[in-house]
Design a protein around this motif. Sequence first.
Motif, PDB file in Angstrom:
ATOM      1  N   ARG A 299       0.852  -1.141   0.060  1.00 46.35           N
ATOM      2  CA  ARG A 299      -0.014  -0.112   0.014  1.00 46.35           C
ATOM      3  C   ARG A 299       0.796   1.136   0.032  1.00 46.35           C
ATOM      4  O   ARG A 299       2.010   0.953   0.488  1.00 46.35           O
ATOM      5  CB  ARG A 299      -0.948   0.036   1.089  1.00 46.35           C
ATOM      6  CG  ARG A 299      -0.751  -1.123   2.273  1.00 46.35           C
ATOM      7  CD  ARG A 299      -2.209  -1.011   3.077  1.00 46.35           C
ATOM      8  NE  ARG A 299      -3.113  -1.796   2.750  1.00 46.35           N
ATOM      9  CZ  ARG A 299      -4.447  -1.346   2.145  1.00 46.35           C
ATOM     10  NH1 ARG A 299      -4.210   0.153   2.196  1.00 46.35           N
ATOM     11  NH2 ARG A 299      -5.137  -1.799   1.634  1.00 46.35           N
ATOM     12  N   PRO A 300       0.275   2.299  -0.417  1.00 43.25           N
ATOM     13  CA  PRO A 300       1.128   3.560  -0.257  1.00 43.25           C
ATOM     14  C   PRO A 300       1.164   4.224   1.292  1.00 43.25           C
ATOM     15  O   PRO A 300       0.482   3.897   1.990  1.00 43.25           O
ATOM     16  CB  PRO A 300       0.087   4.597  -0.951  1.00 43.25           C
ATOM     17  CG  PRO A 300      -0.941   4.133  -1.140  1.00 43.25           C
ATOM     18  CD  PRO A 300      -1.119   2.556  -0.745  1.00 43.25           C
ATOM     19  N   ASP A 301       2.339   4.696   1.446  1.00 43.75           N
ATOM     20  CA  ASP A 301       2.573   5.199   3.041  1.00 43.75           C
ATOM     21  C   ASP A 301       1.688   6.269   2.755  1.00 43.75           C
ATOM     22  O   ASP A 301       1.237   6.913   1.967  1.00 43.75           O
ATOM     23  CB  ASP A 301       4.300   5.221   3.418  1.00 43.75           C
ATOM     24  CG  ASP A 301       4.989   6.097   2.371  1.00 43.75           C
ATOM     25  OD1 ASP A 301       4.232   6.928   1.917  1.00 43.75           O
ATOM     26  OD2 ASP A 301       6.094   5.797   2.102  1.00 43.75           O
ATOM     27  N   VAL A 302       1.761   6.914   4.218  1.00 37.86           N
ATOM     28  CA  VAL A 302       1.059   8.105   4.343  1.00 37.86           C
ATOM     29  C   VAL A 302       1.454   9.448   3.315  1.00 37.86           C
ATOM     30  O   VAL A 302       0.489  10.036   2.811  1.00 37.86           O
ATOM     31  CB  VAL A 302       1.165   8.590   5.818  1.00 37.86           C
ATOM     32  CG1 VAL A 302       0.133   9.888   6.155  1.00 37.86           C
ATOM     33  CG2 VAL A 302       0.836   7.513   6.995  1.00 37.86           C
ATOM     34  N   ASN A 303       2.671   9.652   3.325  1.00 36.29           N
ATOM     35  CA  ASN A 303       3.197  10.537   2.451  1.00 36.29           C
ATOM     36  C   ASN A 303       2.712  10.429   1.059  1.00 36.29           C
ATOM     37  O   ASN A 303       2.263  11.370   0.427  1.00 36.29           O
ATOM     38  CB  ASN A 303       4.605  10.740   2.504  1.00 36.29           C
ATOM     39  CG  ASN A 303       5.538  11.384   3.405  1.00 36.29           C
ATOM     40  OD1 ASN A 303       4.159  12.791   3.905  1.00 36.29           O
ATOM     41  ND2 ASN A 303       6.495  11.429   3.798  1.00 36.29           N
ATOM     42  N   ALA A 304       2.963   9.165   0.660  1.00 38.83           N
ATOM     43  CA  ALA A 304       2.544   8.803  -0.912  1.00 38.83           C
ATOM     44  C   ALA A 304       1.093   9.191  -1.044  1.00 38.83           C
ATOM     45  O   ALA A 304       0.849   9.830  -2.117  1.00 38.83           O
ATOM     46  CB  ALA A 304       2.936   7.321  -0.952  1.00 38.83           C
ATOM     47  N   ARG A 305       0.264   8.703  -0.216  1.00 32.61           N
ATOM     48  CA  ARG A 305      -1.081   9.006  -0.202  1.00 32.61           C
ATOM     49  C   ARG A 305      -1.543  10.466  -0.438  1.00 32.61           C
ATOM     50  O   ARG A 305      -2.087  10.801  -1.294  1.00 32.61           O
ATOM     51  CB  ARG A 305      -1.965   8.515   0.987  1.00 32.61           C
ATOM     52  CG  ARG A 305      -3.260   7.796   0.706  1.00 32.61           C
ATOM     53  CD  ARG A 305      -3.900   7.451   1.939  1.00 32.61           C
ATOM     54  NE  ARG A 305      -3.267   5.947   2.189  1.00 32.61           N
ATOM     55  CZ  ARG A 305      -4.157   4.920   1.533  1.00 32.61           C
ATOM     56  NH1 ARG A 305      -5.106   5.051   0.708  1.00 32.61           N
ATOM     57  NH2 ARG A 305      -3.580   3.724   1.966  1.00 32.61           N
ATOM     58  N   ARG A 306      -0.697  11.441   0.476  1.00 39.59           N
ATOM     59  CA  ARG A 306      -1.093  12.810   0.409  1.00 39.59           C
ATOM     60  C   ARG A 306      -0.669  13.338  -0.969  1.00 39.59           C
ATOM     61  O   ARG A 306      -1.295  14.042  -1.727  1.00 39.59           O
ATOM     62  CB  ARG A 306      -0.129  13.313   1.502  1.00 39.59           C
ATOM     63  CG  ARG A 306      -0.514  14.843   1.600  1.00 39.59           C
ATOM     64  CD  ARG A 306       0.155  15.250   2.948  1.00 39.59           C
ATOM     65  NE  ARG A 306       1.699  14.989   2.989  1.00 39.59           N
ATOM     66  CZ  ARG A 306       2.528  15.476   2.324  1.00 39.59           C
ATOM     67  NH1 ARG A 306       2.361  16.510   1.600  1.00 39.59           N
ATOM     68  NH2 ARG A 306       3.846  14.850   2.560  1.00 39.59           N
ATOM     69  N   VAL A 307       0.649  12.738  -1.419  1.00 39.60           N
ATOM     70  CA  VAL A 307       1.149  13.459  -2.488  1.00 39.60           C
ATOM     71  C   VAL A 307       0.293  12.968  -3.624  1.00 39.60           C
ATOM     72  O   VAL A 307       0.277  13.505  -4.818  1.00 39.60           O
ATOM     73  CB  VAL A 307       2.604  12.955  -2.736  1.00 39.60           C
ATOM     74  CG1 VAL A 307       3.414  13.546  -3.931  1.00 39.60           C
ATOM     75  CG2 VAL A 307       3.369  13.607  -1.591  1.00 39.60           C
ATOM     76  N   ALA A 308      -0.152  11.534  -3.747  1.00 37.16           N
ATOM     77  CA  ALA A 308      -1.011  11.227  -4.944  1.00 37.16           C
ATOM     78  C   ALA A 308      -2.045  12.042  -5.051  1.00 37.16           C
ATOM     79  O   ALA A 308      -2.716  12.348  -6.213  1.00 37.16           O
ATOM     80  CB  ALA A 308      -1.455   9.897  -4.623  1.00 37.16           C
ATOM     81  N   GLU A 309      -2.827  12.359  -4.125  1.00 38.43           N
ATOM     82  CA  GLU A 309      -3.874  13.087  -4.092  1.00 38.43           C
ATOM     83  C   GLU A 309      -3.579  14.649  -4.677  1.00 38.43           C
ATOM     84  O   GLU A 309      -4.437  14.908  -5.669  1.00 38.43           O
ATOM     85  CB  GLU A 309      -4.680  13.434  -2.718  1.00 38.43           C
ATOM     86  CG  GLU A 309      -5.790  12.519  -2.479  1.00 38.43           C
ATOM     87  CD  GLU A 309      -6.107  12.537  -1.042  1.00 38.43           C
ATOM     88  OE1 GLU A 309      -6.298  13.756  -0.440  1.00 38.43           O
ATOM     89  OE2 GLU A 309      -6.422  11.420  -0.472  1.00 38.43           O
ATOM     90  N   LYS A 310      -2.670  15.115  -4.255  1.00 39.66           N
ATOM     91  CA  LYS A 310      -2.141  16.255  -4.781  1.00 39.66           C
ATOM     92  C   LYS A 310      -1.868  16.252  -6.478  1.00 39.66           C
ATOM     93  O   LYS A 310      -2.405  17.227  -7.178  1.00 39.66           O
ATOM     94  CB  LYS A 310      -0.944  17.009  -4.077  1.00 39.66           C
ATOM     95  CG  LYS A 310      -0.927  18.397  -4.172  1.00 39.66           C
ATOM     96  CD  LYS A 310       0.124  18.976  -3.202  1.00 39.66           C
ATOM     97  CE  LYS A 310       1.356  19.738  -3.945  1.00 39.66           C
ATOM     98  NZ  LYS A 310       2.738  18.984  -3.599  1.00 39.66           N
ATOM     99  N   GLU A 311      -1.113  15.343  -6.542  1.00 45.25           N
ATOM    100  CA  GLU A 311      -0.687  15.278  -8.040  1.00 45.25           C
ATOM    101  C   GLU A 311      -1.635  14.494  -8.763  1.00 45.25           C
ATOM    102  O   GLU A 311      -1.362  14.119 -10.091  1.00 45.25           O
ATOM    103  CB  GLU A 311       0.530  14.349  -7.950  1.00 45.25           C
ATOM    104  CG  GLU A 311       1.682  15.037  -7.194  1.00 45.25           C
ATOM    105  CD  GLU A 311       2.342  16.107  -7.781  1.00 45.25           C
ATOM    106  OE1 GLU A 311       2.426  16.162  -9.397  1.00 45.25           O
ATOM    107  OE2 GLU A 311       2.899  17.190  -7.255  1.00 45.25           O
ATOM    108  N   LYS A 312      -2.862  14.021  -8.510  1.00 49.60           N
ATOM    109  CA  LYS A 312      -3.894  13.360  -9.140  1.00 49.60           C
ATOM    110  C   LYS A 312      -3.189  12.085  -9.850  1.00 49.60           C
ATOM    111  O   LYS A 312      -3.336  11.884 -10.905  1.00 49.60           O
ATOM    112  CB  LYS A 312      -4.548  14.300 -10.332  1.00 49.60           C
ATOM    113  CG  LYS A 312      -5.246  15.349  -9.569  1.00 49.60           C
ATOM    114  CD  LYS A 312      -6.239  16.002 -10.411  1.00 49.60           C
ATOM    115  CE  LYS A 312      -6.993  17.149  -9.525  1.00 49.60           C
ATOM    116  NZ  LYS A 312      -5.892  18.054  -8.794  1.00 49.60           N
ATOM    117  N   VAL A 313      -2.465  11.296  -9.289  1.00 46.75           N
ATOM    118  CA  VAL A 313      -1.920  10.060  -9.421  1.00 46.75           C
ATOM    119  C   VAL A 313      -2.830   8.794  -9.024  1.00 46.75           C
ATOM    120  O   VAL A 313      -3.334   8.711  -8.238  1.00 46.75           O
ATOM    121  CB  VAL A 313      -0.649   9.802  -8.982  1.00 46.75           C
ATOM    122  CG1 VAL A 313       0.112   8.444  -9.234  1.00 46.75           C
ATOM    123  CG2 VAL A 313       0.424  10.842  -9.576  1.00 46.75           C
TER     124      VAL A 313
END
Length: 472
Positions: free
Chosen positions: A431-445
């Motif tokens: 799974r994505p870690d917390v940071n990754a999840r946050r950045v993914a939302e921002k970057e729309k990945v």
Amino acid sequence: LAEKMKNSPAEVIKKLMMLGVLATINQEIDADTATILAQEFGFEVEVKVEQDVEALFMQEPEDDPADLQPRPCVVTVMGHVDHGKTSLLDAIRETNVTATEAGGITQHIGAYQVEHNNKKITFLDTPGHEAFTAMRARGAKVTDIAILVVAADDGVMPQTVEAINHAKAAGVPIIVAINKIDRPDANPDRVKQQLTEYGLVAEEWGGETVMVPVSAKTRQGLEDLLEMILLVAEMQELKANPNRPARGTVIEAELDKGRGPVATVLVQNGTLTVGDNLVAGTTWARVRAMMDYKGRRVKKAGPSTPVEVLGFSEVPQAGDQFFVVPDEKTARQIAEKRANRKREEEFKAAMPRVSLDDLFNQIKEGQVKELRVIIKADVQGSAEALKQALERLSTEEVKVNIIHQGVGAITETDIMLASASNAIIIGFNVRPDVNARRVAEKEKVDIRLYRVIYDAIEDVKAAMSGLLEPEY
Ligand code: GDP
């Protein structure tokens, strides 16, 4: 440079501007610019070319033939699904390893060794030509002999032929194990007959291919098979120099919850010693501990020995070649340089963002000709399997391009890579870690998580083909 010239950075930057170079305080400038700049300040520049440490250790110095000693052969098992590759590997392991070691529990580390007539044989534990060729694609040549398993009741099947071709392409000699001869419907002669069509003619039929009837179930013929392996190996005169820094190949690697990145490496030349510093692909290690296939701690591992290594900076990839360097700093430096280079390569190639859901629309509008995917999985084997399956989905309209694959949680770096290259991320058992999840939302990945490989393939297939224009 400003410091060296005992000048203020602002002055230096100003002068650079006058020379037409817009630089920031921590930007690198090339030697020519630096030379002109220094002259402006009344200095003379002496250019020192930094030694390319990577190149220094990459090329393998030739061994003096006098230093070479015989080494065990390394064997891979291939063949059609269900013909008994795994059973054969297990049977050989159990007969020759555990039975002789009272209470010994063998560890699955990706390879094991057996002893026959006081000679060792190293078996790679991941059967199949897929793994073999995936490694070869990465430049790794580890196998000395391929055991082609053909079930005596089933005969030559499509993957048998594939395996033959893969072994031939690699120039690896083939020994045929005609398996399941315990079955009443076993017909070894039919197998031999079929194999002649692929250029494998049994010795007893005047050919050159060693064919051994065996049964993984009753263990009949296993000793003969080992005997034959040693015979074929002997003709190859396999040698290595144990008295030099080690190099070899990563066979398997994973992120262990308790122990961190763990890799099984096969030493191919030299001797690997605890405390050694090594580079493997874009990772490095200071070898903290080594375990053999019996789970015993060892201090040294010589040629053809598989060992599990602790102390990696990150999880390396199966097929990565490793080499020992003199110190940790060098190891780190080379690995980082390679990682940067890889990242740069991966970052090149950007285009509009894509998500699996609107993939079809983008295909239709001609915006997408390539679906880029980043795969993260819990183990290297799954990542590789998924990669191959997804790449096979490529059509004339859309190519599936796996731009990166790795083992471990989905991290911020993965998201950034996906964002920069408009890739989707497929996570398998991670799974994505917390940071990754946050950045993914921002970057729309678009991150897709799966526990079943088949589901991942079906989703991608649906997004691609379900919506494609029908062809008439
Ligand atoms: P793989 O897919 O090639 O790894 O094949 P497996 O090792 O998983 O074996 C497939 C099936 O064949 C299993 O059900 C085994 O129990 C069976 N099998 C394997 N070797 C033998 C054998 O020598 N004799 C018999 N009768 N069955 C076998």
